[in-house]
Design an enzyme around this catalytic site. Structure first.
Site, PDB file in Angstrom:
ATOM      1  N   GLN A   1       0.852  -1.200   0.000  1.00 43.26           N
ATOM      2  CA  GLN A   1       0.000   0.000   0.000  1.00 43.26           C
ATOM      3  C   GLN A   1       0.879   1.238   0.000  1.00 43.26           C
ATOM      4  O   GLN A   1       1.517   1.559   1.006  1.00 43.26           O
ATOM      5  CB  GLN A   1      -0.874  -0.012   1.256  1.00 43.26           C
ATOM      6  CG  GLN A   1      -1.746   1.209   1.452  1.00 43.26           C
ATOM      7  CD  GLN A   1      -2.464   1.181   2.801  1.00 43.26           C
ATOM      8  OE1 GLN A   1      -1.967   0.568   3.740  1.00 43.26           O
ATOM      9  NE2 GLN A   1      -3.611   1.809   2.891  1.00 43.26           N
ATOM     10  N   GLY A   2       0.901   1.962  -1.110  1.00 44.41           N
ATOM     11  CA  GLY A   2       1.773   3.136  -1.225  1.00 44.41           C
ATOM     12  C   GLY A   2       1.002   4.430  -1.043  1.00 44.41           C
ATOM     13  O   GLY A   2       0.809   5.196  -1.998  1.00 44.41           O
TER      14      GLY A   2
ATOM     15  N   SER B   1       1.304   6.549   2.377  1.00 43.74           N
ATOM     16  CA  SER B   1       2.024   7.509   3.224  1.00 43.74           C
ATOM     17  C   SER B   1       3.313   8.006   2.577  1.00 43.74           C
ATOM     18  O   SER B   1       4.010   7.266   1.884  1.00 43.74           O
ATOM     19  CB  SER B   1       2.383   6.861   4.556  1.00 43.74           C
ATOM     20  OG  SER B   1       1.233   6.387   5.200  1.00 43.74           O
TER      21      SER B   1
ATOM     22  N   SER C   1       4.374  -1.264   4.280  1.00 41.56           N
ATOM     23  CA  SER C   1       4.486  -2.607   4.868  1.00 41.56           C
ATOM     24  C   SER C   1       4.666  -3.678   3.802  1.00 41.56           C
ATOM     25  O   SER C   1       3.945  -3.691   2.800  1.00 41.56           O
ATOM     26  CB  SER C   1       3.229  -2.938   5.672  1.00 41.56           C
ATOM     27  OG  SER C   1       3.064  -2.035   6.730  1.00 41.56           O
TER      28      SER C   1
ATOM     29  N   GLU D   1      -9.883  -0.953   5.266  1.00 40.36           N
ATOM     30  CA  GLU D   1      -8.742  -1.237   6.140  1.00 40.36           C
ATOM     31  C   GLU D   1      -9.114  -1.083   7.613  1.00 40.36           C
ATOM     32  O   GLU D   1      -8.704  -1.873   8.462  1.00 40.36           O
ATOM     33  CB  GLU D   1      -7.575  -0.297   5.802  1.00 40.36           C
ATOM     34  CG  GLU D   1      -6.332  -0.602   6.624  1.00 40.36           C
ATOM     35  CD  GLU D   1      -5.116   0.234   6.237  1.00 40.36           C
ATOM     36  OE1 GLU D   1      -5.278   1.236   5.518  1.00 40.36           O
ATOM     37  OE2 GLU D   1      -4.007  -0.130   6.661  1.00 40.36           O
TER      38      GLU D   1
ATOM     39  N   GLU E   1      -6.098   9.931  16.984  1.00 43.08           N
ATOM     40  CA  GLU E   1      -6.565  11.320  16.916  1.00 43.08           C
ATOM     41  C   GLU E   1      -7.357  11.546  15.623  1.00 43.08           C
ATOM     42  O   GLU E   1      -8.394  12.221  15.620  1.00 43.08           O
ATOM     43  CB  GLU E   1      -5.365  12.290  16.965  1.00 43.08           C
ATOM     44  CG  GLU E   1      -4.657  12.355  18.316  1.00 43.08           C
ATOM     45  CD  GLU E   1      -3.785  11.137  18.614  1.00 43.08           C
ATOM     46  OE1 GLU E   1      -3.405  10.427  17.661  1.00 43.08           O
ATOM     47  OE2 GLU E   1      -3.482  10.883  19.795  1.00 43.08           O
TER      48      GLU E   1
END
Ligand SMILES: Cc1cc2nc3c(=O)[nH]c(=O)nc-3n(C[C@H](O)[C@H](O)[C@H](O)COP(=O)(O)OP(=O)(O)OC[C@H]3O[C@@H](n4cnc5c(N)ncnc54)[C@H](O)[C@@H]3O)c2cc1C
Length: 390
Positions: free
Chosen positions: A128-129, A131, A163, A246, A371
């Site tokens: 998963q690209g 961030s 990851s 997710e 948050e």
């Protein structure tokens, strides 16, 4: 709610449990050993292929795409038996639960036909690209760029915390395709092959001793022009769907794994005498209550998704399980005492219950921090004013 009440469901459970037992007592016994490491990729790939060959790859998907049209009850049974067998999370979780679910909802027929069957067969792994160094909580600040060059997208930029990218064949990437655009506008959701010169992967070592995630440098990486999910510039909506999966339904197996971990901790507390400590008894009981609430919320979330209304439970689910598991990690250390602080070998390779404490520090960060989940609940569901931006 008693799951597996119908004869067909009971038969499915029995057939699955016996298949798992046969595999895990035989060729795949290593998967349950305490020092098993999720970087043992050859074994994990063989395991996904074995699941696919046995028809357990992606049971919820339509048969035409490699699934077996399994009911909601059978999906829950699968997660329960998986955890009961003592298995760690699904090796290709990101491919199956995130990309697979996203393509089922937003992919073209050609994309479904191309990418879903290899996921069910266990032959293609995904990363998963999303961030980037300056786009985590503030995800819409993506700076990776992609431009069309003839019949290919060409990508330049940097991703981080990716990851299992070092074991991935493909990565879904959020990239800016409208030059000069800002924020959520002008982004696209692209499917990019990993094994090419323009993709440079650098593993990052964590305090658990594992190398789970990576830095990725995209330097003229290419992908076919057709490998875009949704329209150019509409990638934000697709990425938000991925994040909903997710945070929500993809975590079905978690509470069954946590059940096993809590049972292990209760057994350890009884064995070392800490079960007599009034404060620890209280915290163990609270953990039990929390797990019951988690299970009820998970089933409610699944029922809503089956009715086609992926709802607010995703944010609540992520916030709840992340916080529960982090508190559980702290409880593990308090129940086990000083023994938990001693690593069994070099490189601080903690195993078993003590490793949970280290791993669970990340539970309130990945897939969106606590948050951010609270902001989503406050702004989207309670209609509170948006927080002031700095
Ligand atoms: C184990 C793990 C695996 C991961 N795997 C992947 C992966 O495969 N692919 C991928 O793309 N990413 C992955 N990530 C990255 C993850 O999505 C980000 O770490 C996460 O979104 C937080 O972003 P950040 O690390 O940049 O922190 P920041 O966004 O810099 O946040 C720092 C702190 O500030 C707080 N904060 C930020 N903005 C606000 C706000 N508006 N209001 C209140 N508080 C705020 C945050 O809550 C946090 O406490 C992974 C992370 C972890 C820990």
């Amino acid at each position: 709610m008693r799951l597996g009440a119908s004869p067909a469901d009971d038969a499915f459970r029995a057939e699955l449990a016996s298949w798992l037992a046969a595999q895990l007592d035989g060729r795949f016994a290593r998967l349950r050993q305490p020092d098993f490491n999720r970087n043992e990729f050859a074994l994990l790939r063989a395991w996904e292929r074995a699941l696919g060959e046995a028809g357990y790859g992606c049971i919820a998907w339509p048969a035409a795409l490699g699934g077996r049209d399994a009911s909601l009850t059978q999906r829950v049974i699968f997660a329960e038996e998986w955890a009961r067998a003592g298995l760690t999370p699904r090796p290709n979780h990101i491919g199956i639960e995130l990309l697979g679910a996203t393509l089922l909802a937003h992919g073209s027929d050609d994309q479904k036909a191309r990418f879903l069957p290899p996921l069910a067969a266990g032959t293609e792994f995904w990363a998963q690209g999303f961030s980037e160094p300056n786009a985590g909580s503030d995800l819409s600040n993506i700076q990776t760029r992609a431009r069309l060059d003839g019949d290919a997208w060409v990508l330049d930029g940097q991703k981080v915390w990716t990851s299992w990218a070092h074991n991935a064949d493909w990565m879904f990437v959020l990239a800016r395709t409208t030059p000069g655009s800002r924020g959520a506008k002008g982004l696209s959701f692209l499917l990019v092959p990993m094994r090419q010169p323009g993709v440079i992967i650098r593993p990052i070592r964590q305090m658990t001793g594992d190398e789970e995630f990576n830095e990725i440098f995209l330097d003229g990486a290419r992908t076919d022009a057709a490998n875009i999910v949704g329209a150019p510039g509409d990638g934000w909506a697709v990425a938000m769907a991925t994040l909903t999966f997710e945070r929500g339904v993809s975590t079905l197996g978690l509470q069954t794994r946590y059940r096993r971990e809590l049972d292990q901790l209760i057994a350890a507390a009884k064995a070392n005498g800490r079960a007599r400590d009034p404060l620890l008894r209280h915290r163990l009981a609270r953990a039990e209550i929390g797990l019951s609430v988690m299970r009820a919320n998970c089933l409610r979330m699944l029922a809503n998704i089956d009715r086609g209304t992926p709802g607010r439970e995703g944010a609540v689910n992520k916030l709840y399980y992340g916080s529960w598991h982090q508190r559980f990690g702290e409880l593990v250390m308090d129940v086990l005492g000083r023994a938990a602080e001693i690593a069994p070998g070099p490189d601080y390779a903690y195993q078993g219950l003590p490793k949970i404490f280290l791993q669970s520090r990340a539970d309130t960060i990945y897939a969106g921090t606590n948050e951010i989940q609270r902001n989503i609940i406050a702004e989207r569901w309670l209609g509170l004013p948006r927080e002031p931006r700095g």
